[in-house]
Every structure is written in C-alpha cells, then in structure tokens.
Motif scaffolding. Structure first.
Motif, PDB file in Angstrom:
ATOM      1  N   LEU A  62      52.893  30.374  43.522  1.00 33.29           N
ATOM      2  CA  LEU A  62      51.884  30.622  42.495  1.00 33.29           C
ATOM      3  C   LEU A  62      51.058  29.367  42.246  1.00 33.29           C
ATOM      4  CD1 LEU A  62      53.743  32.732  39.789  1.00 33.29           C
ATOM      5  CD2 LEU A  62      52.000  33.480  41.374  1.00 33.29           C
ATOM      6  N   ALA A  63      51.699  28.204  42.438  1.00 37.76           N
ATOM      7  CA  ALA A  63      50.975  26.957  42.217  1.00 37.76           C
ATOM      8  C   ALA A  63      50.022  26.654  43.362  1.00 37.76           C
ATOM      9  CB  ALA A  63      51.958  25.808  42.027  1.00 37.76           C
ATOM     10  N   GLY A  64      50.060  27.479  44.417  1.00 38.36           N
ATOM     11  CA  GLY A  64      49.124  27.286  45.516  1.00 38.36           C
ATOM     12  C   GLY A  64      49.756  26.622  46.725  1.00 38.36           C
ATOM     13  N   SER A 122      51.175  26.830  50.021  1.00 41.08           N
ATOM     14  CA  SER A 122      51.204  27.920  51.004  1.00 41.08           C
ATOM     15  C   SER A 122      52.473  27.882  51.848  1.00 41.08           C
ATOM     16  CB  SER A 122      49.964  27.860  51.896  1.00 41.08           C
ATOM     17  OG  SER A 122      49.939  26.648  52.584  1.00 41.08           O
ATOM     18  N   HIS A 167      54.969  29.684  49.853  1.00 45.26           N
ATOM     19  CA  HIS A 167      54.625  31.098  49.820  1.00 45.26           C
ATOM     20  C   HIS A 167      55.085  31.784  51.112  1.00 45.26           C
ATOM     21  CE1 HIS A 167      52.543  34.513  48.211  1.00 45.26           C
ATOM     22  NE2 HIS A 167      51.817  34.647  49.296  1.00 45.26           N
ATOM     23  N   HIS A 214      51.544  39.635  47.824  1.00 43.53           N
ATOM     24  CA  HIS A 214      50.570  38.561  47.937  1.00 43.53           C
ATOM     25  C   HIS A 214      49.355  38.826  47.047  1.00 43.53           C
ATOM     26  CE1 HIS A 214      48.160  35.454  49.841  1.00 43.53           C
ATOM     27  NE2 HIS A 214      47.192  36.343  49.957  1.00 43.53           N
ATOM     28  N   ARG A 238      48.944  40.887  44.498  1.00 45.07           N
ATOM     29  CA  ARG A 238      49.166  41.156  43.078  1.00 45.07           C
ATOM     30  C   ARG A 238      50.099  40.153  42.446  1.00 45.07           C
ATOM     31  NH1 ARG A 238      46.811  46.230  42.531  1.00 45.07           N
ATOM     32  NH2 ARG A 238      46.007  46.689  44.574  1.00 45.07           N
ATOM     33  N   ARG A 239      50.048  38.919  42.963  1.00 41.49           N
ATOM     34  CA  ARG A 239      50.939  37.884  42.445  1.00 41.49           C
ATOM     35  C   ARG A 239      50.749  37.645  40.965  1.00 41.49           C
ATOM     36  NH1 ARG A 239      49.681  32.711  45.163  1.00 41.49           N
ATOM     37  NH2 ARG A 239      47.559  33.501  45.236  1.00 41.49           N
ATOM     38  N   ILE A 240      49.521  37.854  40.474  1.00 43.90           N
ATOM     39  CA  ILE A 240      49.306  37.476  39.076  1.00 43.90           C
ATOM     40  C   ILE A 240      50.012  38.440  38.126  1.00 43.90           C
ATOM     41  CG2 ILE A 240      47.046  36.573  39.711  1.00 43.90           C
ATOM     42  CD1 ILE A 240      45.785  38.584  37.887  1.00 43.90           C
ATOM     43  N   SER A 241      50.527  39.551  38.652  1.00 47.98           N
ATOM     44  CA  SER A 241      51.267  40.441  37.756  1.00 47.98           C
ATOM     45  C   SER A 241      52.706  39.980  37.557  1.00 47.98           C
ATOM     46  CB  SER A 241      51.255  41.875  38.285  1.00 47.98           C
ATOM     47  OG  SER A 241      52.075  41.984  39.417  1.00 47.98           O
ATOM     48  N   ASP A 290      55.349  37.442  36.000  1.00 43.55           N
ATOM     49  CA  ASP A 290      55.469  36.500  34.898  1.00 43.55           C
ATOM     50  C   ASP A 290      56.578  35.505  35.240  1.00 43.55           C
ATOM     51  OD1 ASP A 290      55.887  35.131  32.615  1.00 43.55           O
ATOM     52  OD2 ASP A 290      56.220  36.866  31.317  1.00 43.55           O
ATOM     53  N   SER A 349      49.682  33.682  54.160  1.00 45.65           N
ATOM     54  CA  SER A 349      49.912  32.378  53.534  1.00 45.65           C
ATOM     55  C   SER A 349      48.851  31.359  53.948  1.00 45.65           C
ATOM     56  CB  SER A 349      51.313  31.871  53.858  1.00 45.65           C
ATOM     57  OG  SER A 349      51.546  31.961  55.234  1.00 45.65           O
ATOM     58  N   VAL A 361      46.287  30.870  49.965  1.00 48.32           N
ATOM     59  CA  VAL A 361      47.105  31.006  48.762  1.00 48.32           C
ATOM     60  C   VAL A 361      46.454  30.264  47.603  1.00 48.32           C
ATOM     61  CG1 VAL A 361      49.426  30.796  47.826  1.00 48.32           C
ATOM     62  CG2 VAL A 361      49.118  31.036  50.268  1.00 48.32           C
ATOM     63  N   PRO A 420      45.931  29.007  43.978  1.00 44.07           N
ATOM     64  CA  PRO A 420      46.881  28.891  42.877  1.00 44.07           C
ATOM     65  C   PRO A 420      46.579  29.912  41.782  1.00 44.07           C
ATOM     66  CG  PRO A 420      45.387  27.017  42.911  1.00 44.07           C
ATOM     67  CD  PRO A 420      45.135  27.792  44.154  1.00 44.07           C
ATOM     68  N   LEU A 466      47.012  36.797  34.281  1.00 45.27           N
ATOM     69  CA  LEU A 466      46.911  38.230  34.001  1.00 45.27           C
ATOM     70  C   LEU A 466      46.073  38.471  32.746  1.00 45.27           C
ATOM     71  CD1 LEU A 466      49.564  40.891  34.333  1.00 45.27           C
ATOM     72  CD2 LEU A 466      48.707  40.522  32.056  1.00 45.27           C
ATOM     73  N   ARG A 488      52.037  44.825  34.669  1.00 47.52           N
ATOM     74  CA  ARG A 488      53.225  44.343  35.367  1.00 47.52           C
ATOM     75  C   ARG A 488      54.051  45.533  35.825  1.00 47.52           C
ATOM     76  NH1 ARG A 488      52.982  39.104  34.243  1.00 47.52           N
ATOM     77  NH2 ARG A 488      52.416  38.382  32.166  1.00 47.52           N
ATOM     78  N   ARG A 532      43.854  43.807  40.697  1.00 47.73           N
ATOM     79  CA  ARG A 532      44.756  42.762  41.190  1.00 47.73           C
ATOM     80  C   ARG A 532      46.096  42.788  40.459  1.00 47.73           C
ATOM     81  NH1 ARG A 532      43.841  40.741  46.018  1.00 47.73           N
ATOM     82  NH2 ARG A 532      41.630  40.606  46.361  1.00 47.73           N
TER      83      ARG A 532
END
Lengths: 168, 212
Positions: free
Chosen positions: A5-7, A9, A12, A50, A52-55, A57, B11, B14, B16, B22, B82, B150
């Motif tokens: 999530l922090a980027g 790769s 990931h 990949h 929908r990572r922002i869902s 928590d 990958s 990616v 951040p 969300l 979620r 997303r």
C-alpha cells in the motif's frame, strides 16, 4: 500488504505470489477438477486485489478481506457461467465454507500460544488441542503430571488475561 | 496469460495508497457531483428571500434534516465499499432525523387550525419537489458510482440504495436553497419522497453499475 500500500512494488509482488497457494486451494476446493477455471479465478482475484487495494483497511486483519474478495469473485464467476450444481455434489462446496474461518482461527491460536513459555504452550497443545491425557502428555515430555497440570493452568490464565486486554 | 507474468505486470505499477484513500475517494466523488448539482440549483434560481430566510427556524430544520440523512448514509455507503462490511445495523440511525422532523411537524400542526393543514402538507410545489430532488441527485449519484469503481462492495443492491440515499439527501440539501416551502410536514413528506426515489433508483441500478 501494508508495504504494498505504501507503494513498495517488490513487497506487492511478493504478497501476490504468497497468496497463490491459498487462492488456488480456495477455488480448487469449490470447483473441483476444473483446473483452468481455477487458474482464471486466481488471476481475476489477483487483479481485484490489486485494483481495489484502497478498500482494505490496514487497521483490520488481512485474511477476512482477502477471502471476502475471493468469495465475491467465486460467486460472480458462478453467476456469469450460470453454473448449476447437482444437489448431491453440493456437500463438498458447502464444506468448503467456513474453511477460511477455521484457518484464521488456527493462525490466531498459534500466535497466542507463541506468547507463552515453551513449556506452557507444549502442555496446552498436547492436552487441549491434540487431546492427550495429562499422564500421556507428562510421559511424552518427560516431566511430572502435576507439572503439566500447573503449566496448562498458568498458560490458560495468562492467555485469558491477554485476550481480555486485546478485546478492550 | 501465465500467472507469474500477471503478477509482474500488476506489480510494475504500484502507486502508493494513502491512509484514508477510501474516504477521500468517496468524498471526492460526492463533492464533484455536488458542485454540478449546485450549478443546476443556481440555474433554477435561488429563493428570492435567501438572505432573510437564514434567520428562520424552518430553513435550518430543513437543512439539519437533509444533512444528517446525508451524513449517516454516506458513512454507511463508504463502509459498504469494503468487502468485509455486510452489516446493516448502523442504517437504523436514519430513524433519528426522521423522528426529529416528525416531532417538528407535529409541533407545527398543533399550532395551526385544522383548515390550514392541507396547505401545509401540499404547499405550492408538492408535485414537482420530489422529482426535482430525484433529478438533482443524478450528478452526485454518478460521482459516488465513480468512487465505487475502485472499491469492493459485495452487497451491490444495498450499496446502490445507500449511495442513492446519499445523493438524494445532498440534492435535497442543495434544493433547500431554491425551494420556498417552509412547513415541516411538507419537508417530511415530499423531500423524503424525493430522497427515497433516489434510493430506489440506486437500489435498482446498483447490481448493474457497481459490479466488478
């Protein structure tokens, strides 16, 4: 996941690769021998993870999120193919349900036991999880029966204390 | 395609993800849609007595009602983004603004002679108010749908309904700037009807628009 999530790769990619066995067994268990479909679903799930990572928590456990995604992909897949299942074959499919909970619970138990002293963890594992009697556990470990009993008692007590602070 | 190649490809890119990504995304969708709706309301024309109505109780009661519905439902909608979130327990909070408005309406009715009730209920614009609220909710709803592309909702109909409810409630909030009606009974009936229509449309479209 958190590093991904922090980027990061590399992290990931490592995560996605590490999920493969779990996803393959998840879909394999439910679809049986349809191998190429299993691999399709695994790939679709990786893409969903990949995209929908922002869902996710980061404050919450990862496995429920992962299996919720996998479950949605499976349901969507079944719906899209208008796949039907003869009722006699439904049993293994249903047995598969709850598998992820059991796995997650097992991981939790191991994590908790690792916070105890090795002797306490061993005593609890032998008598409470593997179902040995106190005498058998004592003989296997080469220590006295009362020692086993005390270890189990103290271990459970400190686990209970730990769970209480966690849930608070 | 080979699974390993897929992983490499995924990958390779990616970006951040920020901590509250969300919520930021849902807010962004809502705000952009809301600006469009505000422009539409401006095109309809603000109510002529807007500055003086800012002092009136009924204006603020209306705003409180619609804004609280919007806040409760957008919190629920963001939660449904979620995949692990399936519980509807918190949507019961929506009863609170409804009860509050019903209380105000009863208070107003008891202060008015029975002959005046019909006018309070229907006002001047009852026949267009719900439809305008529904129409104004469209940009906000589309903004929310964009945000959810997303996210990973697993209860699509429910998520669509809550997104529609959010859009309807914000549309009603902005519509307050245009609408001259003052009675609580009018708001309780016709605003709520418009908001519910938006929620219904959201529920109907949810499974189609939010699928992933």
């Amino acid at each position: 996941m958190v590093e991904g999530l922090a980027g990061n790769s590399t992290a990931h990619a490592a995560l996605l690769r590490a999920l493969l066995p779990a996803l393959r067994s998840y879909f394999g268990r439910r679809l049986g021998s349809l191998c190429e479909e299993v691999e399709d679903l695994v790939q679709e799930t990786l893409i969903s993870i990949h995209e929908r990572r922002i869902s996710y928590d980061p404050a919450r456990p990862f496995t429920p999120w992962l299996y919720a995604i996998a479950r949605y992909r499976l349901i969507d897949h079944v719906r899209r193919r208008r796949m039907t299942l003869p009722i006699e074959d439904a049993e293994p499919f249903l047995e598969g349900e709850g598998f992820e909970d059991a796995t997650a619970a097992k991981i939790d138990v191991e994590a908790l036991l690792s916070t105890l002293t090795p002797k306490q963890a061993m005593a609890i594992r032998r008598t409470r999880l593997e179902g040995l009697s106190t005498a058998e556990a004592a003989a296997a470990a080469g220590i006295g029966e009362s020692d086993v009993k005390i270890s189990v008692h103290r271990g459970l007590k400190s686990l209970a204390g730990r769970l209480r602070t966690v849930s608070r | 395609m080979n699974t390993d190649e897929l992983i490499l490809q995924l990958s390779a890119d990616v970006p951040p993800v920020r901590r509250h990504a969300l919520h930021l995304r849902v807010t962004a969708g809502m705000v952009v849609g809301g600006m469009l709706t505000a422009a539409l309301v401006a095109a309809l024309g603000f109510r002529s007595d807007l500055p003086s109505s800012l002092d009136g109780f009924s204006f603020w009661a209306k705003l409180t009602y619609t804004i609280s519905i919007a806040c409760i439902s957008v919190a629920a909608a963001a939660n449904f983004g979620r995949p692990t979130e399936t519980s509807t327990r918190r949507t019961w909070l929506l009863a609170a603004p409804l009860l509050m408005m019903a209380g105000v309406a009863i208070g107003e009715l008891s202060a008015t002679p029975v002959e005046g009730w019909r006018d309070m209920w229907l006002g001047q614009t009852w026949s267009i108010c719900p439809l305008l609220v529904l129409g104004l909710s469209v940009p906000i709803f589309l903004g929310l749908v964009w945000a959810f592309r997303r996210l990973a909702p697993t209860r699509l109909r429910l998520t669509g309904a809550v997104a529609g409810l959010t859009a309807g409630a914000w549309a009603a909030t902005l519509y307050c700037l245009h609408c001259q009606e003052t009675s609580a009974l009018f708001v309780l009936t016709w605003y709520s009807l418009g908001i519910l229509l938006a929620a219904g449309v959201g529920a109907a479209l949810g499974p189609r628009l939010l699928r992933w």
